[in-house]
Enzyme design. Structure first.
Site, PDB file in Angstrom:
ATOM      1  N   GLY A 291       0.825  -1.204   0.000  1.00  0.00           N
ATOM      2  CA  GLY A 291       0.000   0.000   0.000  1.00  0.00           C
ATOM      3  C   GLY A 291       0.856   1.249   0.000  1.00  0.00           C
ATOM      4  O   GLY A 291       1.986   1.261  -0.520  1.00  0.00           O
ATOM      5  N   SER A 292       0.364   2.286   0.624  1.00  0.00           N
ATOM      6  CA  SER A 292       1.003   3.602   0.521  1.00  0.00           C
ATOM      7  C   SER A 292       2.337   3.720   1.237  1.00  0.00           C
ATOM      8  O   SER A 292       3.052   4.709   1.043  1.00  0.00           O
ATOM      9  CB  SER A 292       0.050   4.679   1.047  1.00  0.00           C
ATOM     10  OG  SER A 292      -1.084   4.794   0.201  1.00  0.00           O
ATOM     11  N   THR A 293       2.701   2.739   2.080  1.00  0.00           N
ATOM     12  CA  THR A 293       4.044   2.791   2.668  1.00  0.00           C
ATOM     13  C   THR A 293       5.112   2.759   1.565  1.00  0.00           C
ATOM     14  O   THR A 293       6.211   3.285   1.744  1.00  0.00           O
ATOM     15  CB  THR A 293       4.278   1.613   3.635  1.00  0.00           C
ATOM     16  OG1 THR A 293       4.033   0.384   2.949  1.00  0.00           O
ATOM     17  CG2 THR A 293       3.365   1.709   4.848  1.00  0.00           C
ATOM     18  N   PHE A 294       4.768   2.158   0.418  1.00  0.00           N
ATOM     19  CA  PHE A 294       5.720   2.039  -0.685  1.00  0.00           C
ATOM     20  C   PHE A 294       5.988   3.383  -1.357  1.00  0.00           C
ATOM     21  O   PHE A 294       6.987   3.544  -2.065  1.00  0.00           O
ATOM     22  CB  PHE A 294       5.205   1.028  -1.717  1.00  0.00           C
ATOM     23  CG  PHE A 294       6.282   0.456  -2.587  1.00  0.00           C
ATOM     24  CD1 PHE A 294       6.989  -0.663  -2.187  1.00  0.00           C
ATOM     25  CD2 PHE A 294       6.594   1.016  -3.819  1.00  0.00           C
ATOM     26  CE1 PHE A 294       7.997  -1.207  -2.985  1.00  0.00           C
ATOM     27  CE2 PHE A 294       7.586   0.487  -4.622  1.00  0.00           C
ATOM     28  CZ  PHE A 294       8.300  -0.632  -4.204  1.00  0.00           C
TER      29      PHE A 294
END
Length: 637
Positions: A291-294
């Site tokens: 998800g958005s951690t990437f």
């Protein structure tokens, strides 16, 4: 006179007898002089009965010398069949103390064999049971020294440490990975017995002492581990989650300070759990969409390639972008409008990251994914590491490049995320993570110490400096505000990923995550925390996991005695946030001068002047809190 023929025969017989006698004498002399040791050894092999003396495994310590795995003395049961006078009675008696029926025991001790062990029922007996057997004085029944592995922290660190089987061999976790160092070398207790298996009157015996294994010091800090374990348990129960996992790492060297997951088990009683529980350390085994951690990594790549100025370049988020005839939408209906690229990160705008992927291009995006370590295992010294799933270079097209930029359509492991994130804030260096710190001999001497390993530099120090500022803004001004703590300088990125099965996303099934480092002026720790399929909560990483990160970071700062720093960006509050305010210096002021719109005062003592206050100057308190004021008189000199 005897006939010549007869005399000749007598002479021949005499010569033959003499030759035979000479051969016998020669053989006896040869055996006595030259073959003595060999024959003695062979005879002793026939008469010798050896009992194994199990070696102690090396102790496992945390980084500060706290014992995480040790040994308890115990006894194991052996029988020498030739010495057992009444086999039926012996079998009957032993069946009352070990978990084997009479017939099975009788069958074993009536076989023509030198020694019988009862595996596993007669291994590592409880001392009370062993004592009762000993008091029976059964002929041919022996109780021999053994050890049993003990884990004093029970469920804590169980998935990391693993356990040992009945023969003291490591079967899972670090016990298995470092088994060749930990297991030591067994010894023997040997008795010389007569032809019938009885002891000689002098009870002659020899001992070959067992050699204890090397001890292992870990990078783990049990105090930080306790903080993480508390939050893992709380989240698992509060949100009735399928799985919960977390890692704490030193970003400057790759040392794992804490790691764990739920569900878990007690490795003192591993037999009571399924393999699916004890064979998986989820932070290195599980792979899923990050998800958005990437977004941290695609953002860092764009900065490193000088493709964006995060403060002065703008992107207009209209709510969607179209890539290869696919519409990629923003989580906010209508989009965020005109934003700097710093705000694109703060607001976690998917369309904004599509634009970043276009700037990077397919080749550079793929290269940075590789450089950050997502195409390979991290090589951590723990069994069962997964690699995740990523596109082959041939199948990495425009759409895949776009979705990768915001962490969709790929899978990574938490350990990959933590090592890559650390490189974003430590100056750009990708370290090999590790938990085994040193090997220690029986004289408490360190004989081998692991040194940090830099795999490569992914981004420049200048890019890393910019990333620290940007990630801190995410926590103070953007989607990670729930993790904000005054003075801790936390920077990080939230993640909310929908779970897919067979390429189809499942409604209502999410993995909520948050990855953060602190303090961003001089990073000391990176914390990753993820909850798989939580219930009874807002399905958003920032909202649900943010407060967990805040508590973990706050407690780690207190434990490590890290000084607070208030030079970072202040939190931007919304109407839902609980506001905090820095306490002013009131010491030396008159009571009548004390005024504040944000908090209240409580007074102790008598006098006109403030001589002390709690909380102290520079600390932050919640709106509406009380400041304790001690009144008194000021005296010169």
């Amino acid at each position: 006179m005897l006939p010549r023929l007869f005399l000749s025969r007598i002479k021949t017989i005499a010569i033959i007898v003499l030759i035979l006698f000479s051969m016998v004498v020669f053989k006896l002399s040869y055996n006595t002089i030259f073959m003595h040791n060999t024959l003695k050894s062979s005879a002793e092999d026939l008469w010798n009965r050896s009992f194994p003396l199990k070696s102690e495994r090396g102790i496992i310590y945390d980084r500060n010398g706290v014992i995480l795995a040790n040994n308890e003395p115990t006894l194991s049961l052996y029988v020498v069949p030739n010495q057992v006078k009444d086999k039926e009675n012996t079998a009957k008696v032993l069946s009352e103390y070990i978990d084997l029926d009479y017939k099975e025991i009788l069958n074993r001790i009536t076989k023509k064999t030198s020694i019988v062990s009862f595996h596993p029922q007669g291994k590592k007996l409880d001392y009370q049971i062993a004592n009762k057997i000993s008091q029976l004085n059964l002929k041919g029944v022996f109780l021999v020294q053994d050890t049993k592995r003990n884990y004093p922290y029970n469920e804590y660190l169980s998935s990391l440490l693993g356990f040992c089987g009945i023969d003291n061999l490591g079967f899972a976790g670090l016990e298995s990975y470092y088994d060749n160092y930990l297991k030591g070398k067994d010894g023997t207790l040997s008795y010389i017995m007569d032809a019938k298996g009885g002891l000689f009157s002098n009870k002659f015996y020899t001992i070959v002492s067992p050699q204890k294994g090397l001890s292992l010091k870990l990078t783990i800090d049990i105090n930080i581990q306790t903080i993480l374990e508390r939050e893992l348990s709380n989240a698992y129960l509060e949100y009735n989650a399928l799985e919960v996992m977390g890692i704490v790492m030193d970003p400057n060297n790759g040392e794992i300070l804490a790691i764990g997951n739920r569900p878990t088990y007690n490795n003192n009683y591993y037999q009571n759990y399924s393999q699916e529980i004890y064979n998986r350390l989820l932070p290195i085994y599980s792979s899923f969409e990050p998800g958005s951690t990437f977004k941290s990594f695609s953002f860092a790549a764009a900065i490193n390639e000088n493709l964006i100025d995060i403060d002065n370049d703008y992107y207009y988020d209209k709510g969607y972008e179209i890539v290869s005839n696919r519409t990629i939408k923003s989580w906010k209906k209508g989009g965020h409008g005109l934003q700097t690229y710093l705000e694109v990160l703060q607001n976690s705008s998917n369309p904004g990251f599509v634009q970043i992927s276009r700037k990077l291009g397919i080749e550079k995006m793929y290269q940075y994914v590789k450089d950050f370590g997502f195409l390979e295992k991290s090589q951590i010294d723990i069994q069962g590491e997964n690699k995740g799933v990523f596109f082959s270079k041939e199948n990495f097209k425009e759409l895949e490049c776009a979705t990768t930029s915001f962490g969709q359509g790929i899978s990574t492991t938490p350990i990959q995320l933590v090592t890559a994130f650390s490189s974003c804030i430590n100056g750009g260096y990708l370290f090999k993570p590790y938990v085994g710190k040193a090997l220690i001999n029986n004289f408490n001497e360190t004989i081998y110490e692991v040194k940090p390993t830099v795999k490569r530099q992914v981004i420049t120090k200048q890019t890393s400096d910019t990333m620290r500022r940007a990630l801190e803004c995410v926590v103070s001004l953007g989607s990670g505000r729930k993790a904000y703590v005054d003075g801790l300088r936390i920077g990080g990125k939230t993640g909310t990923a929908q779970i897919s099965e067979n390429g189809v996303y499942k409604d209502g099934r999410y993995i909520l995550s948050f990855i953060a480092g602190a303090p961003m002026n001089n990073p000391k720790v990176v914390v990753y925390f993820a909850i798989r399929e939580p219930t009874n909560c807002i399905q958003y990483g920032g909202t649900t996991v943010g407060p967990i990160i805040r508590r973990i970071m706050s407690d780690i700062f207190t434990y490590l005695n890290i000084e607070k720093n208030f030079d970072g960006p202040s939190k931007e509050y919304t109407w839902m946030d609980e506001k905090t305010y820095m306490v002013e210096n009131y010491i030396g002021k008159k009571k009548s001068e004390l005024k504040s719109r944000n908090y209240y005062f409580k007074f102790n003592g008598e006098g006109e002047y403030v001589i002390d206050q709690v909380p102290r100057v520079g600390e932050y308190v919640k709106e509406g809190s009380y400041i304790m004021i001690q009144l008194g008189e000021l005296y010169e000199g």
